[in-house]
Design a protein around this motif. Structure first.
Motif, PDB file in Angstrom:
ATOM      1  N   UNK A  53     -11.963  -0.933  -8.924  1.00 16.76           N
ATOM      2  CA  UNK A  53     -10.829  -0.823  -8.006  1.00 16.76           C
ATOM      3  C   UNK A  53      -9.572  -1.385  -8.672  1.00 16.76           C
ATOM      4  N   UNK A  54      -8.447  -0.706  -8.468  1.00 14.68           N
ATOM      5  CA  UNK A  54      -7.195  -1.180  -9.050  1.00 14.68           C
ATOM      6  C   UNK A  54      -6.020  -0.521  -8.345  1.00 14.68           C
ATOM      7  N   UNK A  55      -4.936  -1.257  -8.191  1.00 17.01           N
ATOM      8  CA  UNK A  55      -3.690  -0.674  -7.709  1.00 17.01           C
ATOM      9  C   UNK A  55      -3.012   0.036  -8.872  1.00 17.01           C
ATOM     10  N   UNK A  56      -2.421   1.196  -8.620  1.00 14.36           N
ATOM     11  CA  UNK A  56      -1.691   1.911  -9.651  1.00 14.36           C
ATOM     12  C   UNK A  56      -0.192   1.678  -9.539  1.00 14.36           C
ATOM     13  N   UNK A  57       0.229   0.853  -8.626  1.00 14.19           N
ATOM     14  CA  UNK A  57       1.622   0.464  -8.519  1.00 14.19           C
ATOM     15  C   UNK A  57       1.701  -1.038  -8.677  1.00 14.19           C
ATOM     16  N   UNK A  58       2.778  -1.518  -9.238  1.00 20.28           N
ATOM     17  CA  UNK A  58       2.893  -2.957  -9.484  1.00 20.28           C
ATOM     18  C   UNK A  58       3.773  -3.655  -8.451  1.00 20.28           C
ATOM     19  N   UNK A  59       4.376  -2.905  -7.546  1.00 14.85           N
ATOM     20  CA  UNK A  59       5.120  -3.504  -6.439  1.00 14.85           C
ATOM     21  C   UNK A  59       4.333  -3.246  -5.160  1.00 14.85           C
ATOM     22  N   UNK A  60       3.731  -4.279  -4.608  1.00 19.48           N
ATOM     23  CA  UNK A  60       2.818  -4.115  -3.478  1.00 19.48           C
ATOM     24  C   UNK A  60       3.358  -4.878  -2.271  1.00 19.48           C
ATOM     25  N   UNK A  61       3.700  -4.177  -1.201  1.00 14.51           N
ATOM     26  CA  UNK A  61       4.203  -4.856  -0.007  1.00 14.51           C
ATOM     27  C   UNK A  61       3.066  -5.407   0.848  1.00 14.51           C
ATOM     28  N   UNK A  62       3.345  -6.455   1.603  1.00 11.14           N
ATOM     29  CA  UNK A  62       2.381  -6.935   2.590  1.00 11.14           C
ATOM     30  C   UNK A  62       3.143  -7.448   3.805  1.00 11.14           C
ATOM     31  N   UNK A  63       2.449  -7.454   4.931  1.00 17.40           N
ATOM     32  CA  UNK A  63       3.045  -7.832   6.206  1.00 17.40           C
ATOM     33  C   UNK A  63       2.134  -8.824   6.910  1.00 17.40           C
TER      34      UNK A  63
END
Length: 318
Positions: A53-63
């Protein structure tokens, strides 16, 4: 005490014409380099050749969910932001990873495969015994002594993460900010919020447990522990190898066919869905705006909504 243990993996797979359910247990993938040892979460723990598993974007928002009682005060919200930043370029210059806090939203830990624009990476909590018992009865929370769970939704063929949520068990445990200089006693039900969240953020970005007892991603901890707040050399090795400051994202077992073959573009780049005129320094998305929906749904119902053509992984922290 075992703080974080993946005791069950429930995965739902639906491609163009196929629907399948996969249930497995955790098998850890270990990368041993010259200086580091870290582990990545697989999409299928029964398959030693499965992609990670991996994110392909390096800017990850969270709320943060406004349904959560635990995170209703500014201090706990600040601890949450700090916990994410422990894994980001704000703290570590070797990584390009950036977490952007988007404020409070009314939704909880759910995933809508039909309307990608509804999805948020949400931090929330279970605050009452009634809600906790309901989740246990529904099979969504295996046992009461789990301190937190992390849910990641990802494409099963490539391992690309497109959504993640963290849920803290504030119904069973006292989740507080512990002063390391002051003893909090021998209360086994007391856990440090930042110690818990920094560990869970590791799962949030695709890392599994390690055997180094001093690492943030080690599964065991005593009550009142705070050492997981700071990333160890192994944790940093994983962060800076998978999400480097310079160069491509490379996870433990990457998809050999690339990440563009399965048509999940609509679920990508959450940051791009929240735009404004003010650019965020070091991030490829604009300042986020909180969005409040008219209907408040309790966490038990929200978790039931998870499903679709993406896999769902549950990471349990106890």
């Amino acid at each position: 005490m075992i703080l974080c243990d993946i005791v069950r993996t429930l995965s739902v797979l639906q491609t163009k014409a196929k629907l399948g359910i996969v249930i497995g247990s955790l098998l850890q993938f270990v990368i041993a380099g010259d200086a580091w040892s870290y582990e990545c979460s697989r999409v299928n723990y029964d398959d030693p050749a499965a992609v990670s598993q991996v994110w392909r974007q390096t800017c990850i928002p969270f709320f943060i969910s406004d349904q959560s009682l635990l995170f209703q005060n500014t201090n706990t919200a600040s601890i949450a932001i700090q916990s994410f930043n422990r894994w980001s370029s704000q703290t570590e210059s070797c990584t390009s990873l950036v977490f952007q806090y988007g404020g409070y939203v009314s939704e909880g830990a759910f995933f809508d495969r039909n309307t990608p624009s509804n999805n948020r990476n949400v931090l929330t909590s279970v605050d009452s015994e009634i809600d906790l018992e309901r989740l246990i009865d529904q099979g969504l929370w295996p046992q009461a002594d789990l301190v937190a769970i992390t849910l990641t939704r990802y494409e099963p063929n490539t391992g690309e993460i497109v959504d993640a949520d963290i849920v803290v068990n504030a119904a069973k445990f006292s989740i507080i900010e512990i002063d390391p200089a002051v003893s909090c006693g021998n209360n086994s039900d007391t856990h440090d919020l930042e110690n818990t969240l920094v560990h869970e953020v590791g799962h949030f970005i695709g890392f599994a447990h390690v055997t180094d007892a001093d690492a943030t991603m080690f599964a065991n901890a005593k009550s009142c522990e705070t050492k997981k707040r700071d990333l160890s050399a192994d944790d940093l090795g994983g962060l800076c190898s998978v999400y480097p400051a310079f160069g491509p994202i490379v996870t433990c077992s990457p998809s050999l066919s690339g990440y563009d073959a399965t048509g999940i573009t609509a679920f990508r780049s959450q940051c791009a869905r929240y735009t404004s005129s003010q650019e965020v320094e070091g991030c490829d998305c604009s300042t986020l705006h909180s969005r409040r929906t008219p209907d408040l749904v309790n966490i038990g119902l929200l978790l039931l909504m998870v499903g679709g053509f993406l896999l769902r992984r549950q990471t349990f922290f106890r």
